[in-house]
Design a protein around this motif. Structure first.
Motif, PDB file in Angstrom:
ATOM      1  N   LEU A 133      72.592 -44.345  59.485  1.00 36.72           N
ATOM      2  CA  LEU A 133      72.867 -45.342  58.445  1.00 36.72           C
ATOM      3  C   LEU A 133      72.537 -46.745  58.941  1.00 36.72           C
ATOM      4  N   LYS A 134      73.005 -47.077  60.124  1.00 34.02           N
ATOM      5  CA  LYS A 134      72.799 -48.432  60.644  1.00 34.02           C
ATOM      6  C   LYS A 134      71.333 -48.715  60.955  1.00 34.02           C
ATOM      7  N   HIS A 135      70.716 -47.850  61.723  1.00 38.14           N
ATOM      8  CA  HIS A 135      69.369 -48.137  62.212  1.00 38.14           C
ATOM      9  C   HIS A 135      68.275 -47.847  61.198  1.00 38.14           C
ATOM     10  N   ASN A 136      68.454 -46.870  60.336  1.00 36.89           N
ATOM     11  CA  ASN A 136      67.426 -46.524  59.355  1.00 36.89           C
ATOM     12  C   ASN A 136      67.574 -47.261  58.037  1.00 36.89           C
ATOM     13  N   TRP A 137      68.712 -47.919  57.826  1.00 36.25           N
ATOM     14  CA  TRP A 137      68.909 -48.548  56.524  1.00 36.25           C
ATOM     15  C   TRP A 137      69.526 -49.940  56.610  1.00 36.25           C
ATOM     16  N   LEU A 138      70.731 -50.050  57.172  1.00 40.49           N
ATOM     17  CA  LEU A 138      71.429 -51.336  57.107  1.00 40.49           C
ATOM     18  C   LEU A 138      70.714 -52.444  57.873  1.00 40.49           C
ATOM     19  N   PHE A 139      70.247 -52.155  59.081  1.00 36.16           N
ATOM     20  CA  PHE A 139      69.621 -53.197  59.897  1.00 36.16           C
ATOM     21  C   PHE A 139      68.280 -53.653  59.332  1.00 36.16           C
ATOM     22  N   LEU A 140      67.764 -52.963  58.323  1.00 39.01           N
ATOM     23  CA  LEU A 140      66.498 -53.337  57.696  1.00 39.01           C
ATOM     24  C   LEU A 140      66.693 -54.290  56.513  1.00 39.01           C
ATOM     25  N   HIS A 141      67.936 -54.552  56.171  1.00 39.16           N
ATOM     26  CA  HIS A 141      68.245 -55.393  55.015  1.00 39.16           C
ATOM     27  C   HIS A 141      69.160 -56.543  55.432  1.00 39.16           C
ATOM     28  N   PRO A 142      69.099 -57.644  54.686  1.00 38.45           N
ATOM     29  CA  PRO A 142      70.036 -58.740  54.982  1.00 38.45           C
ATOM     30  C   PRO A 142      71.466 -58.340  54.600  1.00 38.45           C
ATOM     31  N   LEU A 143      72.383 -58.566  55.502  1.00 40.90           N
ATOM     32  CA  LEU A 143      73.784 -58.213  55.275  1.00 40.90           C
ATOM     33  C   LEU A 143      74.586 -59.499  55.105  1.00 40.90           C
ATOM     34  N   ASP A 144      74.342 -60.168  53.992  1.00 43.78           N
ATOM     35  CA  ASP A 144      74.908 -61.495  53.797  1.00 43.78           C
ATOM     36  C   ASP A 144      76.255 -61.507  53.093  1.00 43.78           C
ATOM     37  N   SER A 145      76.686 -60.370  52.549  1.00 40.92           N
ATOM     38  CA  SER A 145      77.991 -60.334  51.902  1.00 40.92           C
ATOM     39  C   SER A 145      78.542 -58.906  51.953  1.00 40.92           C
ATOM     40  N   VAL A 146      79.831 -58.796  51.768  1.00 39.06           N
ATOM     41  CA  VAL A 146      80.476 -57.491  51.754  1.00 39.06           C
ATOM     42  C   VAL A 146      79.968 -56.681  50.564  1.00 39.06           C
ATOM     43  N   ALA A 147      79.731 -57.335  49.442  1.00 37.21           N
ATOM     44  CA  ALA A 147      79.246 -56.641  48.246  1.00 37.21           C
ATOM     45  C   ALA A 147      77.867 -56.026  48.494  1.00 37.21           C
ATOM     46  N   SER A 148      76.987 -56.745  49.184  1.00 32.04           N
ATOM     47  CA  SER A 148      75.657 -56.198  49.450  1.00 32.04           C
ATOM     48  C   SER A 148      75.736 -55.024  50.422  1.00 32.04           C
ATOM     49  N   VAL A 149      76.625 -55.099  51.398  1.00 29.96           N
ATOM     50  CA  VAL A 149      76.799 -53.983  52.338  1.00 29.96           C
ATOM     51  C   VAL A 149      77.331 -52.757  51.599  1.00 29.96           C
ATOM     52  N   ARG A 150      78.275 -52.956  50.711  1.00 28.89           N
ATOM     53  CA  ARG A 150      78.821 -51.836  49.935  1.00 28.89           C
ATOM     54  C   ARG A 150      77.729 -51.175  49.087  1.00 28.89           C
ATOM     55  N   LYS A 151      76.886 -51.989  48.441  1.00 33.01           N
ATOM     56  CA  LYS A 151      75.796 -51.443  47.633  1.00 33.01           C
ATOM     57  C   LYS A 151      74.813 -50.667  48.494  1.00 33.01           C
ATOM     58  N   LEU A 152      74.462 -51.221  49.653  1.00 35.84           N
ATOM     59  CA  LEU A 152      73.518 -50.560  50.549  1.00 35.84           C
ATOM     60  C   LEU A 152      74.070 -49.227  51.064  1.00 35.84           C
ATOM     61  N   VAL A 153      75.342 -49.214  51.436  1.00 33.40           N
ATOM     62  CA  VAL A 153      75.950 -47.982  51.934  1.00 33.40           C
ATOM     63  C   VAL A 153      76.026 -46.945  50.820  1.00 33.40           C
ATOM     64  N   ALA A 154      76.419 -47.349  49.622  1.00 34.95           N
ATOM     65  CA  ALA A 154      76.501 -46.410  48.497  1.00 34.95           C
ATOM     66  C   ALA A 154      75.137 -45.816  48.188  1.00 34.95           C
ATOM     67  N   PHE A 155      74.103 -46.655  48.209  1.00 37.26           N
ATOM     68  CA  PHE A 155      72.752 -46.161  47.946  1.00 37.26           C
ATOM     69  C   PHE A 155      72.327 -45.171  49.026  1.00 37.26           C
ATOM     70  N   TYR A 156      72.582 -45.496  50.287  1.00 39.92           N
ATOM     71  CA  TYR A 156      72.181 -44.619  51.387  1.00 39.92           C
ATOM     72  C   TYR A 156      72.906 -43.274  51.313  1.00 39.92           C
ATOM     73  N   VAL A 157      74.177 -43.295  51.009  1.00 35.58           N
ATOM     74  CA  VAL A 157      74.936 -42.044  50.909  1.00 35.58           C
ATOM     75  C   VAL A 157      74.356 -41.166  49.805  1.00 35.58           C
ATOM     76  N   GLU A 158      74.035 -41.768  48.665  1.00 35.88           N
ATOM     77  CA  GLU A 158      73.443 -41.013  47.554  1.00 35.88           C
ATOM     78  C   GLU A 158      72.085 -40.438  47.953  1.00 35.88           C
ATOM     79  N   GLU A 159      71.249 -41.251  48.586  1.00 36.14           N
ATOM     80  CA  GLU A 159      69.935 -40.771  49.020  1.00 36.14           C
ATOM     81  C   GLU A 159      70.070 -39.681  50.079  1.00 36.14           C
ATOM     82  N   HIS A 160      70.972 -39.877  51.017  1.00 36.58           N
ATOM     83  CA  HIS A 160      71.182 -38.909  52.094  1.00 36.58           C
ATOM     84  C   HIS A 160      71.581 -37.553  51.534  1.00 36.58           C
ATOM     85  N   ASN A 161      72.420 -37.535  50.541  1.00 41.44           N
ATOM     86  CA  ASN A 161      72.925 -36.284  49.983  1.00 41.44           C
ATOM     87  C   ASN A 161      71.996 -35.661  48.948  1.00 41.44           C
ATOM     88  N   ALA A 162      71.297 -36.476  48.173  1.00 38.67           N
ATOM     89  CA  ALA A 162      70.546 -35.947  47.037  1.00 38.67           C
ATOM     90  C   ALA A 162      69.036 -35.907  47.232  1.00 38.67           C
TER      91      ALA A 162
END
Length: 93
Positions: A13-42
């Motif tokens: 999650l961190k190296h393949n997704w989060l570190f590739l995007h700007p993490l400027d707010s908690v809301a953006s991190v939540r959106k990025l994590v939710a998207f990654y979880v959905e992609e990872h599973n589906a």
């Protein structure tokens, strides 16, 4: 019991997704994590599941995926061998 599986997932999650995007707010991190979880599973196929996604394994779909991948690998190998054998250099001919 080991937590190595979840540690590997967090690293992915961190190296393949989060570190590739700007993490400027908690809301953006939540959106990025939710998207990654959905992609990872589906969407992302896993080698541990013979090319199926976790959702396909959990819901019992995608049983033909492993057979289709095996067939495609065998076909690609045959095609690759034929092409390599057709390319002979002047020394080998």
């Amino acid at each position: 019991f080991s937590n190595s599986l979840i540690e590997a997932w967090w690293r992915s999650l961190k190296h393949n997704w989060l570190f590739l995007h700007p993490l400027d707010s908690v809301a953006s991190v939540r959106k990025l994590v939710a998207f990654y979880v959905e992609e990872h599973n589906a969407s992302i196929p896993h080698s541990a599941f013979d090319g199926r996604t976790p959702d396909e394994v959990y819901f019992g779909h995608g049983d033909a995926v492993a057979d289709a991948l095996a067939g495609a690998r065998a076909e690609a190998r045959t095609r690759r061998l034929q092409e390599n054998r057709a390319r002979q250099c002047a020394v080998c001919a």
